[in-house]
Write a protein that holds these residues in place. Sequence first.
Motif, PDB file in Angstrom:
ATOM      1  N   SER A   1      74.122  12.333   8.926  1.00 45.86           N
ATOM      2  CA  SER A   1      74.053  13.195   7.744  1.00 45.86           C
ATOM      3  C   SER A   1      74.148  14.658   8.141  1.00 45.86           C
ATOM      4  CB  SER A   1      72.746  12.913   6.982  1.00 45.86           C
ATOM      5  OG  SER A   1      71.646  13.180   7.835  1.00 45.86           O
ATOM      6  N   THR A   2      73.513  15.024   9.264  1.00 43.08           N
ATOM      7  CA  THR A   2      73.617  16.410   9.708  1.00 43.08           C
ATOM      8  C   THR A   2      75.045  16.744  10.096  1.00 43.08           C
ATOM      9  OG1 THR A   2      71.355  16.265  10.526  1.00 43.08           O
ATOM     10  CG2 THR A   2      72.705  18.083  11.354  1.00 43.08           C
ATOM     11  N   GLY A   3      75.714  15.826  10.767  1.00 42.95           N
ATOM     12  CA  GLY A   3      77.101  16.060  11.152  1.00 42.95           C
ATOM     13  C   GLY A   3      78.018  16.189   9.953  1.00 42.95           C
ATOM     14  N   ALA A   4      77.710  15.513   8.864  1.00 39.68           N
ATOM     15  CA  ALA A   4      78.569  15.602   7.674  1.00 39.68           C
ATOM     16  C   ALA A   4      78.548  16.998   7.102  1.00 39.68           C
ATOM     17  CB  ALA A   4      78.101  14.593   6.620  1.00 39.68           C
ATOM     18  N   ALA A   5      77.348  17.588   6.987  1.00 42.58           N
ATOM     19  CA  ALA A   5      77.273  18.945   6.450  1.00 42.58           C
ATOM     20  C   ALA A   5      77.937  19.939   7.385  1.00 42.58           C
ATOM     21  CB  ALA A   5      75.803  19.323   6.226  1.00 42.58           C
ATOM     22  N   ALA A   6      77.698  19.773   8.683  1.00 42.63           N
ATOM     23  CA  ALA A   6      78.312  20.692   9.635  1.00 42.63           C
ATOM     24  C   ALA A   6      79.833  20.552   9.638  1.00 42.63           C
ATOM     25  CB  ALA A   6      77.753  20.434  11.040  1.00 42.63           C
ATOM     26  N   ALA A   7      80.324  19.305   9.431  1.00 48.46           N
ATOM     27  CA  ALA A   7      81.783  19.091   9.421  1.00 48.46           C
ATOM     28  C   ALA A   7      82.425  19.792   8.252  1.00 48.46           C
ATOM     29  CB  ALA A   7      82.076  17.588   9.371  1.00 48.46           C
ATOM     30  N   LYS A   8      81.765  19.764   7.096  1.00 52.13           N
ATOM     31  CA  LYS A   8      82.351  20.415   5.919  1.00 52.13           C
ATOM     32  C   LYS A   8      82.436  21.919   6.112  1.00 52.13           C
ATOM     33  CE  LYS A   8      82.015  20.520   0.912  1.00 52.13           C
ATOM     34  NZ  LYS A   8      81.294  20.006  -0.275  1.00 52.13           N
ATOM     35  N   ALA A   9      81.353  22.520   6.634  1.00 51.39           N
ATOM     36  CA  ALA A   9      81.367  23.973   6.846  1.00 51.39           C
ATOM     37  C   ALA A   9      82.358  24.345   7.938  1.00 51.39           C
ATOM     38  CB  ALA A   9      79.962  24.460   7.213  1.00 51.39           C
ATOM     39  N   ALA A  10      82.395  23.571   9.001  1.00 50.10           N
ATOM     40  CA  ALA A  10      83.309  23.902  10.091  1.00 50.10           C
ATOM     41  C   ALA A  10      84.761  23.736   9.681  1.00 50.10           C
ATOM     42  CB  ALA A  10      83.004  23.011  11.302  1.00 50.10           C
ATOM     43  N   ALA A  11      85.010  22.754   8.817  1.00 48.35           N
ATOM     44  CA  ALA A  11      86.398  22.559   8.366  1.00 48.35           C
ATOM     45  C   ALA A  11      86.866  23.737   7.552  1.00 48.35           C
ATOM     46  CB  ALA A  11      86.496  21.268   7.541  1.00 48.35           C
TER      47      ALA A  11
ATOM     48  N   GLN B   1      91.731  18.027  16.886  1.00 52.12           N
ATOM     49  CA  GLN B   1      92.793  17.784  15.915  1.00 52.12           C
ATOM     50  C   GLN B   1      93.360  19.061  15.318  1.00 52.12           C
ATOM     51  OE1 GLN B   1      94.117  14.923  15.461  1.00 52.12           O
ATOM     52  NE2 GLN B   1      92.679  13.834  16.762  1.00 52.12           N
ATOM     53  N   LEU B   2      92.522  20.067  15.061  1.00 56.05           N
ATOM     54  CA  LEU B   2      92.979  21.287  14.402  1.00 56.05           C
ATOM     55  C   LEU B   2      93.034  22.483  15.333  1.00 56.05           C
ATOM     56  CD1 LEU B   2      91.126  21.054  10.969  1.00 56.05           C
ATOM     57  CD2 LEU B   2      93.477  20.438  11.498  1.00 56.05           C
ATOM     58  N   GLY B   3      92.585  22.317  16.565  1.00 54.49           N
ATOM     59  CA  GLY B   3      92.601  23.450  17.488  1.00 54.49           C
ATOM     60  C   GLY B   3      91.606  24.528  17.100  1.00 54.49           C
ATOM     61  N   GLY B   4      90.541  24.144  16.401  1.00 52.77           N
ATOM     62  CA  GLY B   4      89.571  25.134  15.952  1.00 52.77           C
ATOM     63  C   GLY B   4      88.606  25.543  17.055  1.00 52.77           C
ATOM     64  N   ARG B   5      87.883  26.579  16.762  1.00 54.79           N
ATOM     65  CA  ARG B   5      86.850  27.043  17.700  1.00 54.79           C
ATOM     66  C   ARG B   5      85.647  27.510  16.894  1.00 54.79           C
ATOM     67  NH1 ARG B   5      87.124  32.706  18.204  1.00 54.79           N
ATOM     68  NH2 ARG B   5      88.899  33.634  17.093  1.00 54.79           N
ATOM     69  N   VAL B   6      84.485  27.375  17.474  1.00 58.92           N
ATOM     70  CA  VAL B   6      83.234  27.732  16.802  1.00 58.92           C
ATOM     71  C   VAL B   6      83.062  29.241  16.858  1.00 58.92           C
ATOM     72  CG1 VAL B   6      80.748  27.430  16.763  1.00 58.92           C
ATOM     73  CG2 VAL B   6      82.243  25.508  17.393  1.00 58.92           C
ATOM     74  N   ILE B   7      82.938  29.858  15.714  1.00 62.39           N
ATOM     75  CA  ILE B   7      82.727  31.299  15.645  1.00 62.39           C
ATOM     76  C   ILE B   7      81.239  31.616  15.556  1.00 62.39           C
ATOM     77  CG2 ILE B   7      83.191  33.366  14.277  1.00 62.39           C
ATOM     78  CD1 ILE B   7      85.793  32.113  13.399  1.00 62.39           C
ATOM     79  N   GLU B   8      80.561  30.843  14.716  1.00 61.35           N
ATOM     80  CA  GLU B   8      79.139  31.141  14.521  1.00 61.35           C
ATOM     81  C   GLU B   8      78.458  29.873  14.062  1.00 61.35           C
ATOM     82  OE1 GLU B   8      76.253  34.097  11.830  1.00 61.35           O
ATOM     83  OE2 GLU B   8      78.449  34.050  11.558  1.00 61.35           O
ATOM     84  N   GLU B   9      77.258  29.627  14.511  1.00 62.40           N
ATOM     85  CA  GLU B   9      76.465  28.481  14.090  1.00 62.40           C
ATOM     86  C   GLU B   9      75.273  28.993  13.292  1.00 62.40           C
ATOM     87  OE1 GLU B   9      75.301  25.935  17.198  1.00 62.40           O
ATOM     88  OE2 GLU B   9      77.361  25.424  17.820  1.00 62.40           O
ATOM     89  N   ILE B  10      75.045  28.386  12.174  1.00 61.40           N
ATOM     90  CA  ILE B  10      73.942  28.777  11.277  1.00 61.40           C
ATOM     91  C   ILE B  10      72.940  27.649  11.265  1.00 61.40           C
ATOM     92  CG2 ILE B  10      73.319  29.422   8.929  1.00 61.40           C
ATOM     93  CD1 ILE B  10      76.133  30.461   8.559  1.00 61.40           C
ATOM     94  N   GLU B  11      71.743  27.988  11.629  1.00 63.66           N
ATOM     95  CA  GLU B  11      70.687  26.997  11.647  1.00 63.66           C
ATOM     96  C   GLU B  11      70.275  26.658  10.218  1.00 63.66           C
ATOM     97  OE1 GLU B  11      69.584  25.457  14.189  1.00 63.66           O
ATOM     98  OE2 GLU B  11      70.699  26.606  15.704  1.00 63.66           O
ATOM     99  N   GLU B  12      70.046  25.357   9.972  1.00 61.59           N
ATOM    100  CA  GLU B  12      69.613  24.918   8.641  1.00 61.59           C
ATOM    101  C   GLU B  12      68.144  25.259   8.453  1.00 61.59           C
ATOM    102  OE1 GLU B  12      70.422  20.874   8.096  1.00 61.59           O
ATOM    103  OE2 GLU B  12      72.595  21.068   8.334  1.00 61.59           O
ATOM    104  N   ALA B  13      67.813  25.659   7.247  1.00 61.56           N
ATOM    105  CA  ALA B  13      66.429  26.020   6.946  1.00 61.56           C
ATOM    106  C   ALA B  13      65.551  24.794   6.952  1.00 61.56           C
ATOM    107  CB  ALA B  13      66.366  26.712   5.598  1.00 61.56           C
TER     108      ALA B  13
END
Length: 698
Positions: free
Chosen positions: A632-642, A686-698
């Motif tokens: 479930s945590t990965g799902a939320a992070a995947a949506k924001a990262a996408a 798959q998309l060649g993306g890179r992490v710019i910033e990580e936001i910790e969940e409250a």
Amino acid sequence: MAGEVTGTPPSAPTRPAGRPPSTGLALYRRYRPATFAEVKGQEHVTEPLRQALRNGRVHHAYLFSGPRGCGKTSSARILARSLNCVQGPTPDPCGVCESCVALAPSGAGSIDVIEIDAASHGGVDDARDLRERAFYAPVSGRFKVYIIDEAHMVTREGFNALLKLVEEPPAHLKFVFATTEPEKVIATIRSRTHHYPFRLVPPPVLRDHLEQILAAEGATYQPSVLPLVVRAGAGSVRDALSVLDQLLAGAGEEGLTYERAAVLLGYTDESLLDEMVEALAAVDGAAVFTALDRMVRSGHDPRRFAADLLDRLRDLIILAAVPGAGKTGLLDAPADRLETMAEQAGRFGQAELARAAEALSDGLIQMRGTTSPRLMLELTCAQMLLPSAVSSEKSLLTRLERLERGAGSTQPPQSQEAAPPARPAAPSHPSGHGEASRTEAGRERAAREGTARDRADRPGAGPEERADRPGAGREEAAVAGGERGPTAGGVGGSSASGPAPADVEALRQRWPDVLAAVMPRRKVTWILLQPATVVSLDNGVLTVGFPQEGNAKGFLSGGSDQVLADVLKESFGLNVRVVAVGSAQHPPVPADRVPRPTSGEAAPPSRPAGDAQATVSQPATSPAPKTPGRASTGAAAAKAAAQRGRRSAATPSARKADDDEWPDDVSGAAGSGTADSDPVELLKRQLGGRVIEEIEEA
């Protein structure tokens, strides 16, 4: 001379009394009808007029319309003669009284019958002058009759000036309007007249009339001349008599001959038409173009030749449909000519004749404005010779008719159809799964029961034994696909991806190839299928198992089941319906039946060029799926990262990907239990993306 007619037959009338011999007067004037009974081919007009004269119900104005030379003006004169006869009004003038003699075809005319040519007297002044003189009583006759020929040439003002007089004439006044274009006569005049439409004279009637005139003239002629004269007359008695008069004037001691008549009238010689028809029947291109060259050298007009050839094809079509057309009157030709044309019609098929006539008719239309009619005629004949040049139903029927006759085929018929390629044998099973020979009854029973347990427990034949039996590949494919016979898109065919899987075990062995074929079609479906396994293949239904119930629902809700079914049908020839189930709905697949990758990495079986080169190594000691909380945590992070990854700079290969087939939410693969379930790693690869910033969940 053989084939000639001369003298006066017993049924032929002699020259009517009062008509002079041939002294330079045209035939159509010497043989103009003097009574209604002598008018040929217009019984639908003459009989009602005669009955009206018998009943004494004569109208004050008549409108005679019809083609030229069919008897309109002659009937108007006969009507005036019948009205002013001493015994009249009568349908049959006596012919001896002063009025009848004066109004006879060779008479001097009567002052009470005024014939006006509207072409030169159609103005308002002429109409006014006629109106002033119309009120005077007749001099010697009973009625004053105005015959207005070519009435359509009267101007609108002239008609309006005559309107009141035509509507309410004096008792002694009669009007007869004769015209070839009745629609040009104003409606107010037409509504005050009795309209009698004349028609063209039928060919048999016109031919009989010509025979009577030739017998009365004592001329010698060949019977084959009369069809030419009838054709030249085109239903007009006056035109036919003019043509006959011309032929008689130029005839020699032998009388009227076909050769001289054909040359004089410009028609194509029958021998040239026979040569062309026989060449077309034999599909002999050399003979066809030789005949065309002969036609041009002889001075014939290509348009006239095409029209004559079209008439000949029309006669052949009628003879092919009605063998006795000559006896019934459908065709007007001598007996020997009918016999020749019947033989020619037998060398064609109905479709071939219809197609040739249609092509020639179209060519005639195109020749009207062309600068080279000969070239257009040659192209038309080439099209008639080669039915395969045009894709139409008539062309196909023509080719079939030629094949049935066994003549004129441009290509040799195939003795038999090419045999279909042999289907490849079913893929062999692993050595650990050796199977005994499967009997025919066992295969039928397996198809009826259609359960995975029966096919798993029942031993099957090896690939060598199945390949030795004809059609064994198709039978076993039908059992695997749940079908009872060979169908389009069956499972027994072959494709670019190799032979279709014959059963569930073969499909499990080919599963990496299936995933490789799914990836270029839709990447989301490929991601969702990473943790999936083949459960069963029963009666055309493929059951795919997932580790969790949510994975199965996500696979079905996104339309991935249809994508997988399309790939199996197009690339593997397997026509099935895909069903997805979760872990609670299907037993686990034995470990020895799960296909393992060939290398130690859990990489996909194939990856398109241009994708990210980074791969994720999977530890060999931790194959278990991740916990639901991490999913479930990965799902939320995947949506924001996408969302962030699409706004950032992507590689060229990633921009080429189908964006409409890449949804924002890839959480369906979160619980896959493989390294691909990490959304960050998926976006990087798959998309060649890179992490710019990580936001910790409250």
